[in-house]
Design a protein around this motif. Sequence first.
Motif, mmCIF file in Angstrom:
data_model
loop_
_atom_site.group_PDB
_atom_site.id
_atom_site.type_symbol
_atom_site.label_atom_id
_atom_site.label_comp_id
_atom_site.label_asym_id
_atom_site.label_seq_id
_atom_site.Cartn_x
_atom_site.Cartn_y
_atom_site.Cartn_z
ATOM 1 N N ALA A 19 -6.985 13.030 1.924
ATOM 2 C CA ALA A 19 -5.799 13.508 1.238
ATOM 3 C C ALA A 19 -6.125 13.898 -0.182
ATOM 4 N N PRO A 20 -5.368 14.832 -0.755
ATOM 5 C CA PRO A 20 -5.676 15.284 -2.101
ATOM 6 C C PRO A 20 -5.565 14.166 -3.114
ATOM 7 N N SER A 21 -6.300 14.333 -4.223
ATOM 8 C CA SER A 21 -6.212 13.366 -5.320
ATOM 9 C C SER A 21 -4.790 13.275 -5.818
ATOM 10 N N GLY A 22 -4.382 12.026 -6.125
ATOM 11 C CA GLY A 22 -3.035 11.837 -6.638
ATOM 12 C C GLY A 22 -2.054 11.434 -5.581
ATOM 13 N N THR A 23 -2.520 11.239 -4.322
ATOM 14 C CA THR A 23 -1.631 10.755 -3.276
ATOM 15 C C THR A 23 -0.979 9.467 -3.731
ATOM 16 N N THR A 24 0.300 9.345 -3.584
ATOM 17 C CA THR A 24 0.994 8.144 -4.048
ATOM 18 C C THR A 24 0.978 7.086 -2.976
ATOM 19 N N PRO A 25 1.036 5.817 -3.356
ATOM 20 C CA PRO A 25 1.051 4.737 -2.397
ATOM 21 C C PRO A 25 2.282 4.803 -1.513
ATOM 22 N N GLY A 26 2.172 4.092 -0.387
ATOM 23 C CA GLY A 26 3.314 4.040 0.500
ATOM 24 C C GLY A 26 4.416 3.197 -0.079
ATOM 25 N N LYS A 27 5.528 3.138 0.624
ATOM 26 C CA LYS A 27 6.663 2.373 0.126
ATOM 27 C C LYS A 27 6.318 0.888 0.099
ATOM 28 N N GLY A 28 7.028 0.157 -0.738
ATOM 29 C CA GLY A 28 6.822 -1.281 -0.826
ATOM 30 C C GLY A 28 5.785 -1.628 -1.871
ATOM 31 N N LEU A 29 5.061 -2.718 -1.607
ATOM 32 C CA LEU A 29 4.142 -3.254 -2.605
ATOM 33 C C LEU A 29 2.728 -2.722 -2.457
ATOM 34 N N ARG A 30 2.433 -1.986 -1.394
ATOM 35 C CA ARG A 30 1.067 -1.520 -1.179
ATOM 36 C C ARG A 30 0.608 -0.657 -2.357
ATOM 37 N N GLY A 31 -0.527 -1.040 -2.916
ATOM 38 C CA GLY A 31 -1.095 -0.290 -4.015
ATOM 39 C C GLY A 31 -0.528 -0.630 -5.380
ATOM 40 N N HIS A 32 0.445 -1.543 -5.465
ATOM 41 C CA HIS A 32 1.028 -1.904 -6.752
ATOM 42 C C HIS A 32 -0.045 -2.596 -7.599
ATOM 43 N N PRO A 33 -0.323 -2.101 -8.816
ATOM 44 C CA PRO A 33 -1.431 -2.654 -9.606
ATOM 45 C C PRO A 33 -1.355 -4.155 -9.859
ATOM 46 N N TRP A 34 -0.184 -4.653 -10.295
ATOM 47 C CA TRP A 34 -0.124 -6.069 -10.652
ATOM 48 C C TRP A 34 -0.221 -6.968 -9.430
ATOM 49 N N PHE A 35 0.318 -6.537 -8.299
ATOM 50 C CA PHE A 35 0.168 -7.334 -7.075
ATOM 51 C C PHE A 35 -1.255 -7.220 -6.535
ATOM 52 N N THR A 36 -1.903 -6.084 -6.775
ATOM 53 C CA THR A 36 -3.317 -5.958 -6.439
ATOM 54 C C THR A 36 -4.138 -6.966 -7.243
ATOM 55 N N LEU A 37 -3.796 -7.116 -8.519
ATOM 56 C CA LEU A 37 -4.495 -8.079 -9.377
ATOM 57 C C LEU A 37 -4.316 -9.503 -8.854
ATOM 58 N N VAL A 38 -3.101 -9.862 -8.473
ATOM 59 C CA VAL A 38 -2.848 -11.200 -7.940
ATOM 60 C C VAL A 38 -3.680 -11.429 -6.680
ATOM 61 N N THR A 39 -3.740 -10.421 -5.828
ATOM 62 C CA THR A 39 -4.465 -10.546 -4.559
ATOM 63 C C THR A 39 -5.951 -10.759 -4.777
ATOM 64 N N VAL A 40 -6.580 -9.917 -5.621
ATOM 65 C CA VAL A 40 -8.020 -10.070 -5.824
ATOM 66 C C VAL A 40 -8.320 -11.350 -6.592
ATOM 67 N N ALA A 41 -7.387 -11.795 -7.441
ATOM 68 C CA ALA A 41 -7.598 -13.034 -8.187
ATOM 69 C C ALA A 41 -7.675 -14.234 -7.248
ATOM 70 N N VAL A 42 -6.867 -14.229 -6.191
ATOM 71 C CA VAL A 42 -6.899 -15.334 -5.215
ATOM 72 C C VAL A 42 -8.266 -15.398 -4.546
ATOM 73 N N GLY A 43 -8.799 -14.227 -4.160
ATOM 74 C CA GLY A 43 -10.108 -14.202 -3.517
ATOM 75 C C GLY A 43 -11.229 -14.590 -4.459
ATOM 76 N N VAL A 44 -11.211 -14.036 -5.671
ATOM 77 C CA VAL A 44 -12.253 -14.315 -6.653
ATOM 78 C C VAL A 44 -12.246 -15.790 -7.054
ATOM 79 N N MET A 45 -11.062 -16.398 -7.059
ATOM 80 C CA MET A 45 -10.937 -17.809 -7.419
ATOM 81 C C MET A 45 -11.805 -18.685 -6.516
ATOM 82 N N MET A 46 -11.864 -18.347 -5.224
ATOM 83 C CA MET A 46 -12.679 -19.133 -4.288
ATOM 84 C C MET A 46 -14.144 -19.134 -4.708
ATOM 85 N N VAL A 47 -14.665 -17.943 -5.008
ATOM 86 C CA VAL A 47 -16.083 -17.816 -5.327
ATOM 87 C C VAL A 47 -16.408 -18.516 -6.644
#
Length: 539
Positions: A19-47
């Motif tokens: 898809a062309p550059s600039g495609t917007t995320p789907g509806k809901g929380l998918r791709g939301h930056p701050w929720f993305t941060l929370v998600t990766v923080a949970v994983g990184v916390m384990m390591v």
Amino acid sequence: MTSQTTIDKAGPGDGPPGAPSGTTPGKGLRGHPWFTLVTVAVGVMMVALDGTIVAIANPAIASDLGATFAEVQWITNAYFLALAVSLITAGKLGDRFGHRQTFLIGVVGFAAASGAIGLSDSIALVIVFRVLQGLFGALLMPAALGLLRATFPAEKLNMAIGIWGMVIGASTAGGPILGGVLVEHVNWQSVFFINVPVGVLAVALGAWILLDHRARNAPRSFDLLGIALLSGAMFCLVWALIKAPEWGWGSGWTWGFVFASIAGFGAFAVWETKVREPLIPLALFRSVPLSAGVVLMVLMAIAFMGGLFFVTFYLQNVHGMSPVDAGLHLLPLTGMMIVGSPLAGAMITKVGPRIPLAGGMAFTALAMYGMSTLETDTGSGVMSLWFALLGLGLAPVMVGATEVIVGNAPLELSGVAGGLQQAAMQVGGSLGTAVLGAVMASKVDSDLEGNWAKAGLPPLTPEQAGKASEAVQVGVAPVTEGTPEAIAAKITDVAHDTFISGMSLASLVAAGVAAVAVLVAFLTKRGQNAEAGAGVGHI
């Protein structure tokens, strides 16, 4: 070095990968930056947590599984060796196949390996699964940075990395406290089982929230020989650092692996100029800020991890604290990292990384100098002051150096840059522990005999002196069973005073390393390519 990279964002229901550059995320929380941060923080916390929490469990593991001291050492060494060797290659996998997929595979594998360790009934199985933990952790860490880089706009990236660094700092420093509680009140297996529910949460959040980000010109092939050469060189370097205390720094084995590492890095550099799609394009290092960021991360890890290595022995073996109490005494360090990391991110966004990085390393140098003044009877208030100053110094360095490395790399190499950042930290930590450990050992060996004689204690045979020196290097008094109380008290005083002299010298060396890093910090500047992945999602 700038990049005109465009990005594909693909996820279930979000359109095809082309898809062309600039495609917007789907509806809901998918791709939301701050929720993305929370998600990766949970994983990184384990390591991050696993890097320190296991040390508290090692005595219980040794007792339960009948492991020798050398085998117990490999519980830690196997993990860090696998992690350090594979980080850059793992970052390349994320660049090639997408950071979302790589992150999720890393989380699943790490959690599964953790659960397998808890079910293991032999030390050999524990070590094997620790290697797997390191390999899957290497997949997870660079992918997390790649996701943040691609999701956040430039003006908010530093704040995101600040929170990311806060999670790593808090998890690393909090590991001994949590580990002490679990081992004391549950069992050693719980130290590993705790990763399973955390991993399940990270996978569930990742499947729901994370959006795949790939550069249009992402690598399409693998530099297999480059991977082999770099992995071999990294293995030889880290192996030499791990084994140097046992073999000795003058040993032919130690220097044989060091020279093999140098030869491997040299062969890797030559090969990377010839292959069509190199693992690490050497042109990346034409960016002075990026190169300075890597060097800064190594120097920071030498001063921090190497210096802090002795502090745990100081608290537990000299002051007689339990593991939990020792962890609680380090809370000022943890607290300042938690508070300081987001603030450092905001400051770096406003004024750039140069001044915060230089100031952070100056505070680190001052804190390590302060630790060189600690005595056997130093109170908690003075210790807390130096620990807090260390946390305040480390926060801007963790955030700023990461932004400098990742932000000055093209988007299609964000995973490799993230792996480079993490590998620099792992190598620096191993180097700091090995070099400062050698400084400590040399100082103890030179002072112990004289201090022993001054105290009027009976002379030691060469064999007894060697064993006594090994004990004193970790702050333990070499008191044998049946020793009269008065003599035992003298031996304890000599052991602790000698340990303090060694720790003081090691801390001064760490302060010197941090002072050099202040100069390196002035070569850094804001990432030129941070905007390449910015502006997608809902801020």
